[in-house]
Design a protein around this motif. Sequence first.
Motif, mmCIF file in Angstrom:
data_model
loop_
_atom_site.group_PDB
_atom_site.id
_atom_site.type_symbol
_atom_site.label_atom_id
_atom_site.label_comp_id
_atom_site.label_asym_id
_atom_site.label_seq_id
_atom_site.Cartn_x
_atom_site.Cartn_y
_atom_site.Cartn_z
ATOM 1 N N UNK A 70 3.104 -2.528 -7.571
ATOM 2 C CA UNK A 70 3.284 -1.110 -7.851
ATOM 3 C C UNK A 70 2.992 -0.704 -9.284
ATOM 4 N N UNK A 71 2.439 -1.617 -10.119
ATOM 5 C CA UNK A 71 2.163 -1.189 -11.489
ATOM 6 C C UNK A 71 0.707 -0.804 -11.718
ATOM 7 N N UNK A 72 -0.062 -0.688 -10.642
ATOM 8 C CA UNK A 72 -1.372 -0.040 -10.671
ATOM 9 C C UNK A 72 -1.362 1.090 -9.651
ATOM 10 N N UNK A 73 -2.288 2.020 -9.826
ATOM 11 C CA UNK A 73 -2.424 3.090 -8.842
ATOM 12 C C UNK A 73 -2.728 2.503 -7.458
ATOM 13 N N UNK A 74 -2.124 3.038 -6.402
ATOM 14 C CA UNK A 74 -1.296 4.240 -6.336
ATOM 15 C C UNK A 74 0.198 4.005 -6.576
ATOM 16 N N UNK A 75 0.583 2.809 -7.016
ATOM 17 C CA UNK A 75 1.966 2.575 -7.393
ATOM 18 C C UNK A 75 2.922 2.336 -6.240
ATOM 19 N N UNK A 76 2.444 1.662 -5.207
ATOM 20 C CA UNK A 76 3.273 1.391 -4.035
ATOM 21 C C UNK A 76 3.885 -0.008 -4.111
ATOM 22 N N UNK A 77 4.971 -0.234 -3.371
ATOM 23 C CA UNK A 77 5.566 -1.559 -3.181
ATOM 24 C C UNK A 77 5.882 -1.711 -1.693
ATOM 25 N N UNK A 78 4.845 -2.028 -0.935
ATOM 26 C CA UNK A 78 4.952 -2.074 0.522
ATOM 27 C C UNK A 78 4.056 -3.197 1.039
ATOM 28 N N UNK A 79 4.617 -4.405 1.244
ATOM 29 C CA UNK A 79 3.788 -5.533 1.691
ATOM 30 C C UNK A 79 3.042 -5.280 2.992
ATOM 31 N N UNK A 80 3.654 -4.574 3.906
ATOM 32 C CA UNK A 80 2.983 -4.346 5.186
ATOM 33 C C UNK A 80 1.769 -3.448 5.012
ATOM 34 N N UNK A 81 1.889 -2.433 4.171
ATOM 35 C CA UNK A 81 0.732 -1.585 3.880
ATOM 36 C C UNK A 81 -0.322 -2.360 3.100
ATOM 37 N N UNK A 82 0.117 -3.260 2.228
ATOM 38 C CA UNK A 82 -0.800 -3.950 1.322
ATOM 39 C C UNK A 82 -1.905 -4.682 2.074
ATOM 40 N N UNK A 83 -1.557 -5.369 3.143
ATOM 41 C CA UNK A 83 -2.578 -6.194 3.802
ATOM 42 C C UNK A 83 -3.382 -5.423 4.830
ATOM 43 N N UNK A 84 -2.901 -4.266 5.258
ATOM 44 C CA UNK A 84 -3.774 -3.341 5.969
ATOM 45 C C UNK A 84 -4.825 -2.816 4.993
ATOM 46 N N UNK A 85 -4.404 -2.503 3.770
ATOM 47 C CA UNK A 85 -5.335 -2.095 2.724
ATOM 48 C C UNK A 85 -6.373 -3.189 2.482
ATOM 49 N N UNK A 86 -5.935 -4.449 2.449
ATOM 50 C CA UNK A 86 -6.881 -5.548 2.259
ATOM 51 C C UNK A 86 -7.973 -5.515 3.330
ATOM 52 N N UNK A 87 -7.575 -5.311 4.574
ATOM 53 C CA UNK A 87 -8.553 -5.281 5.659
ATOM 54 C C UNK A 87 -9.514 -4.110 5.501
ATOM 55 N N UNK A 137 8.747 -13.402 5.048
ATOM 56 C CA UNK A 137 7.463 -13.185 4.402
ATOM 57 C C UNK A 137 7.509 -11.971 3.486
ATOM 58 N N UNK A 138 8.139 -10.889 3.955
ATOM 59 C CA UNK A 138 8.252 -9.682 3.129
ATOM 60 C C UNK A 138 8.976 -9.990 1.825
ATOM 61 N N UNK A 139 10.087 -10.727 1.931
ATOM 62 C CA UNK A 139 10.858 -11.052 0.732
ATOM 63 C C UNK A 139 10.053 -11.948 -0.215
ATOM 64 N N UNK A 140 9.299 -12.907 0.348
ATOM 65 C CA UNK A 140 8.516 -13.815 -0.479
ATOM 66 C C UNK A 140 7.408 -13.061 -1.209
ATOM 67 N N UNK A 141 6.734 -12.144 -0.519
ATOM 68 C CA UNK A 141 5.670 -11.383 -1.154
ATOM 69 C C UNK A 141 6.218 -10.479 -2.247
ATOM 70 N N UNK A 142 7.361 -9.872 -1.988
ATOM 71 C CA UNK A 142 7.957 -9.019 -3.009
ATOM 72 C C UNK A 142 8.462 -9.837 -4.190
ATOM 73 N N UNK A 143 8.963 -11.058 -3.918
ATOM 74 C CA UNK A 143 9.391 -11.914 -5.022
ATOM 75 C C UNK A 143 8.202 -12.275 -5.898
ATOM 76 N N UNK A 144 7.074 -12.615 -5.267
ATOM 77 C CA UNK A 144 5.875 -12.920 -6.027
ATOM 78 C C UNK A 144 5.457 -11.721 -6.861
#
Length: 494
Positions: free
Chosen positions: A232-249, A5-12
């Motif tokens: 990561x091309x918008x602020x805050x510029x991260x590339x972390x799928x696991x953090x991303x969906x905690x942020x969504x919540x 899943x991590x690889x698929x999200x990063x590929x997207x």
Amino acid sequence: MSLLTRRRLLRRAALSATAATPAAAALGAVTTTALAGCDDTAETRDRTDPAEGPAGGLRFPTGFGWGAATSAYQIEGATKEDGRGESIWDTFSRTPGRTRNGDTGDVAADHYHRYAEDLDLMRDLGLRSYRFSISWPRIQADGTGAPNQRGLDFYRRLADGLHERGISPMATLFHWDLPQALQDIGGWESRDVAHRFADYADAVFRALGDRIPVWLTINEPKTVVQNGYLEGHHAPGRQDPDAAYLVAHHLQLAHGLAVRALRATGGTGRIGPAFNLHPCYPADDTPAAAEAARLYDGYENRLYLDSALKGSYPADVLADLGPGSRMARGIRDGDLELISAPVDLVAVQYYTPIYVTADGGTTRRWPTSEAQWQQIYPDGMYDILTRVTRDYGPVPLTITENGLPTPDVLADDGTVDDAGRVSFLREHLAAVHRAISDGVPLESYHVWSLLDNFEWAEGYDQRWGLIYVDYPTQRRVPKRSAHWYRQVIAANAL
């Protein structure tokens, strides 16, 4: 979250990030030009000539809310004035290599000083609604504490000016400009920031609630997740799928807490979320493509719609993320009840369809604009509006963003002929009309955008406005699309 899943999200994310490259932007310019001329028949030229006005005979409901939209960081400027604090977009845009040409929102369209002129332009367009955003760091410099009165006064003057011109204000509480001080303590990865947002919202409601009839909570939480934490091309510029969906919540939780805060004030204002929704279609007729499109839709649409309107996250998305994901571990008892507090309306923002292949990738089906990620498909507007009504019931809807960038040039005679934008708006408004005719309870439509502005990572290279901004002089010039839109509003018909 599984490694797959991590690889698929990063590929997207990697595929989407190509929109920010110069080569992709150049290709977008070519396809926009093609769009502008693709239906350039004599009939089309007549219909899009501003002197002719609307010719389609499609009448909209009486009282339909014709509007336009902006956001604070993209137009206001004045980033260091009157007690405004630093936002994550100040930090991001001033970091070398983050934005095209190193552009920042420090001046933008200078709306903070020129708002009265811009209000007159709105009046001249005949707007009935104006959707703008309030800058959180202009109200609370560090995201906490007593509100900054000078910041509140600016938005009070803006709202009063709108009312004086017969335009209804629609205010968005968060359009991506998180106070940098809150990012320094974890940003949207921190649950506490959702509660800080509720405190900020409460202060704004109490100060401006008598002037603003409609509130939107979080603008496009999906874009914060995908562009800020996956690509990561918008602020805050991260590339972390696991953090991303905690942020969504936490963004969804912040929405729910803001709804509760408004209700607690006893005010009469209406409130809802603002979601950018992308219809997801299988790229072919295979069962594998249908299955992949369904999961893709879960991440794009149902993650946000289901939690806000049904009180649950999609089971397929949670399963794909896995029970050990930070999002799954971050959901507490009562969260979804808060997130799904009843709302008065839902704001829909439509830009592009997505075609999903059997392996979970995407493919292009239609011409693109200068924004390479944007495929031009007006029927997608109809599909997403009818889908929301079909799946979630008759909640009132408003369109708060729809538009495209075109290669606008100020001619020697002082005009801007953005024929491609006129074609785009005409076809999308026809789809809107069809959705209303088929029972969608749509109240209003807002073009993105009123003004050319700072387009995030693309800086000032892309022009999305009805009104051309000559940045060196800050001169405003209504484009061909502005004249056309004014006549559509006056006729209440397309």
